[in-house]
Design a protein around this motif. Structure first.
Motif, mmCIF file in Angstrom:
data_model
loop_
_atom_site.group_PDB
_atom_site.id
_atom_site.type_symbol
_atom_site.label_atom_id
_atom_site.label_comp_id
_atom_site.label_asym_id
_atom_site.label_seq_id
_atom_site.Cartn_x
_atom_site.Cartn_y
_atom_site.Cartn_z
ATOM 1 N N SER A 113 -23.206 99.344 -9.113
ATOM 2 C CA SER A 113 -24.277 100.058 -9.818
ATOM 3 C C SER A 113 -23.738 100.937 -10.945
ATOM 4 N N HIS A 114 -22.409 101.233 -10.904
ATOM 5 C CA HIS A 114 -21.792 102.058 -11.941
ATOM 6 C C HIS A 114 -21.000 101.204 -12.925
ATOM 7 N N ALA A 115 -21.403 99.950 -13.101
ATOM 8 C CA ALA A 115 -20.629 99.033 -13.952
ATOM 9 C C ALA A 115 -20.560 99.502 -15.398
ATOM 10 N N TYR A 116 -21.584 100.199 -15.859
ATOM 11 C CA TYR A 116 -21.619 100.603 -17.272
ATOM 12 C C TYR A 116 -20.588 101.678 -17.591
ATOM 13 N N ILE A 117 -20.110 102.416 -16.598
ATOM 14 C CA ILE A 117 -19.057 103.416 -16.844
ATOM 15 C C ILE A 117 -17.785 103.049 -16.078
ATOM 16 N N PHE A 118 -17.671 101.766 -15.696
ATOM 17 C CA PHE A 118 -16.519 101.332 -14.898
ATOM 18 C C PHE A 118 -15.184 101.608 -15.582
ATOM 19 N N PRO A 119 -14.986 101.277 -16.891
ATOM 20 C CA PRO A 119 -13.677 101.531 -17.513
ATOM 21 C C PRO A 119 -13.271 102.997 -17.485
ATOM 22 N N GLN A 120 -14.240 103.900 -17.702
ATOM 23 C CA GLN A 120 -13.917 105.339 -17.699
ATOM 24 C C GLN A 120 -13.524 105.806 -16.290
ATOM 25 N N ILE A 121 -14.281 105.355 -15.285
ATOM 26 C CA ILE A 121 -13.968 105.747 -13.901
ATOM 27 C C ILE A 121 -12.600 105.215 -13.495
ATOM 28 N N LEU A 122 -12.317 103.951 -13.840
ATOM 29 C CA LEU A 122 -11.028 103.355 -13.495
ATOM 30 C C LEU A 122 -9.879 104.076 -14.185
ATOM 31 N N SER A 123 -10.081 104.502 -15.426
ATOM 32 C CA SER A 123 -9.029 105.222 -16.157
ATOM 33 C C SER A 123 -8.729 106.562 -15.490
ATOM 34 N N ILE A 124 -9.763 107.262 -15.059
ATOM 35 C CA ILE A 124 -9.565 108.561 -14.399
ATOM 36 C C ILE A 124 -8.822 108.386 -13.081
ATOM 37 N N LYS A 125 -9.222 107.380 -12.295
ATOM 38 C CA LYS A 125 -8.539 107.119 -11.020
ATOM 39 C C LYS A 125 -7.080 106.730 -11.240
ATOM 40 N N THR A 126 -6.832 105.933 -12.285
ATOM 41 C CA THR A 126 -5.463 105.528 -12.589
ATOM 42 C C THR A 126 -4.614 106.732 -12.985
ATOM 43 N N MET A 127 -5.177 107.641 -13.770
ATOM 44 C CA MET A 127 -4.442 108.842 -14.179
ATOM 45 C C MET A 127 -4.116 109.723 -12.984
ATOM 46 N N ILE A 128 -5.042 109.814 -12.036
ATOM 47 C CA ILE A 128 -4.787 110.621 -10.836
ATOM 48 C C ILE A 128 -3.656 110.006 -10.013
ATOM 49 N N CYS A 129 -3.693 108.674 -9.832
ATOM 50 C CA CYS A 129 -2.626 107.998 -9.085
ATOM 51 C C CYS A 129 -1.280 108.143 -9.794
ATOM 52 N N ALA A 130 -1.282 108.014 -11.131
ATOM 53 C CA ALA A 130 -0.034 108.165 -11.887
ATOM 54 C C ALA A 130 0.492 109.592 -11.798
ATOM 55 N N PHE A 131 -0.417 110.573 -11.748
ATOM 56 C CA PHE A 131 0.013 111.968 -11.604
ATOM 57 C C PHE A 131 0.667 112.200 -10.248
ATOM 58 N N LEU A 132 0.211 111.485 -9.206
ATOM 59 C CA LEU A 132 0.815 111.633 -7.879
ATOM 60 C C LEU A 132 2.300 111.250 -7.889
ATOM 61 N N PHE A 133 2.662 110.240 -8.715
ATOM 62 C CA PHE A 133 4.074 109.869 -8.842
ATOM 63 C C PHE A 133 4.905 111.061 -9.322
#
Length: 313
Positions: free
Chosen positions: A251-271
């Motif tokens: 249902s959130h497909a229209y903002i999927f790239p932005q959400i995925l980018s934020i999640k990726t940045m959080i995971c990369a910050f954990l490193f």
């Protein structure tokens, strides 16, 4: 002309991945600086923002040293292949407007990521140095051990989503039992830390033990390529983690790239956070962790999840 679109899209993706990798190195130096109560790079232009460009110019303009006893062709070729493999994983980016949809992208991810073992071994062997070979052998043993656990841990969310496409998994709501989900995510994150040779599992480049490990003889441009491949792998591993374990509702497909980018940045910050917080483990403890803890847990999670999925259907 029909291939011009996918080719140009791939080139743009690779350029953006390299830019993201460059500024991720700046973020790491800034974060580690503040963790250690000091300033990071701040002398180059405005707040040190062009520091990655300055580092790249310094490394690529230095004279390339070529050890006399090295197997020269393999020695020069391995860093380039390492970066190429890291960049090729970016073709799996689960964007809604992909230039080419890969139906079995998870299988492709496993195949390409497993090739890093051969790159590390060939780089250490071709240097014709006992220090480089020792670092390469330790890194190969570590990577092979964690490849087994990584595949078995990955099978649980794949069974739950009933798909091998990274794009479909990113949109699906994986039915993973709430008790197992944090344990699977934690085990997966430990595995990708070891896969990317990051602290506290950076035995491939343990300077205090191995005189910089398998890349002892590398300098200037070839060292920069190995460095770029490592950091590109960190970002793509964060992206894969976000897609598989932190999927977005359709249902959130229209903002999927932005959400995925934020999640990726959080995971990369954990490193970066883990590197600034934890000391390096002992090598035998690392091998014991994968064979005696992660491997039995991944198998038992499969045994537990598979009947639940069949009952659900």
């Amino acid at each position: 002309m029909k291939y011009l679109g996918p080719i140009s899209s791939t080139i743009i993706t690779y350029i953006m991945a390299l830019l993201g990798m460059a500024f991720y190195t700046l973020l790491e130096r800034k974060v580690l600086g503040y963790i250690q109560l000091r300033k990071g790079p701040n002398k180059v232009s405005i707040s040190g923002l062009p520091q990655p460009i300055a580092d790249a110019m310094k490394l690529f303009l230095k004279e390339q040293s070529k050890p006399k006893l090295a197997n020269l062709y393999l020695f020069i070729l391995m860093p380039s292949i390492s970066l190429f493999l890291a960049l090729s994983l970016w073709s799996l980016y689960p964007h809604p407007f992909m230039s080419a949809f890969i139906p079995m992208s998870v299988i492709m991810f496993l195949c390409i990521s497993s090739m890093n073992v051969y790159i590390t071994l060939a780089a250490g062997w071709s240097s014709n140095s006992k220090y480089a070979l020792l670092g390469a052998l330790r890194s190969v043993a570590q990577t092979i051990s964690y490849e087994v656990s990584m595949i078995l841990i990955l099978l649980s969310p794949l069974i739950c989503s009933s798909s091998l496409s990274l794009f479909q998994i990113s949109y699906s709501q994986n039915f993973i039992p709430m008790l197992l989900f944090p344990m699977l995510f934690f085990s997966w994150f430990i595995t990708i830390l070891a896969e990317t040779n990051r602290s506290p599992f950076d035995f491939a480049e343990g300077e205090s033990e191995l005189v910089s490990g398998f890349n002892t003889e590398y300098s200037s441009g070839t060292f920069a390529l190995l460095f770029m491949a490592e950091y590109t792998s960190i970002i793509i591993m964060s992206l894969i983690t976000s897609s598989i374990f932190l999927s977005t509702p359709s249902s959130h497909a229209y903002i999927f790239p932005q959400i995925l980018s934020i999640k990726t940045m959080i995971c990369a910050f954990l490193f970066l956070w883990i590197r600034g917080s934890l000391p390096r483990m002992r090598y035998d403890k690392l091998m014991s962790l994968t064979w005696k803890i992660l491997l039995p847990f991944s198998i038992s999670s499969l045994v537990f999840i598979t009947p639940l999925i069949f009952l659900q259907y």
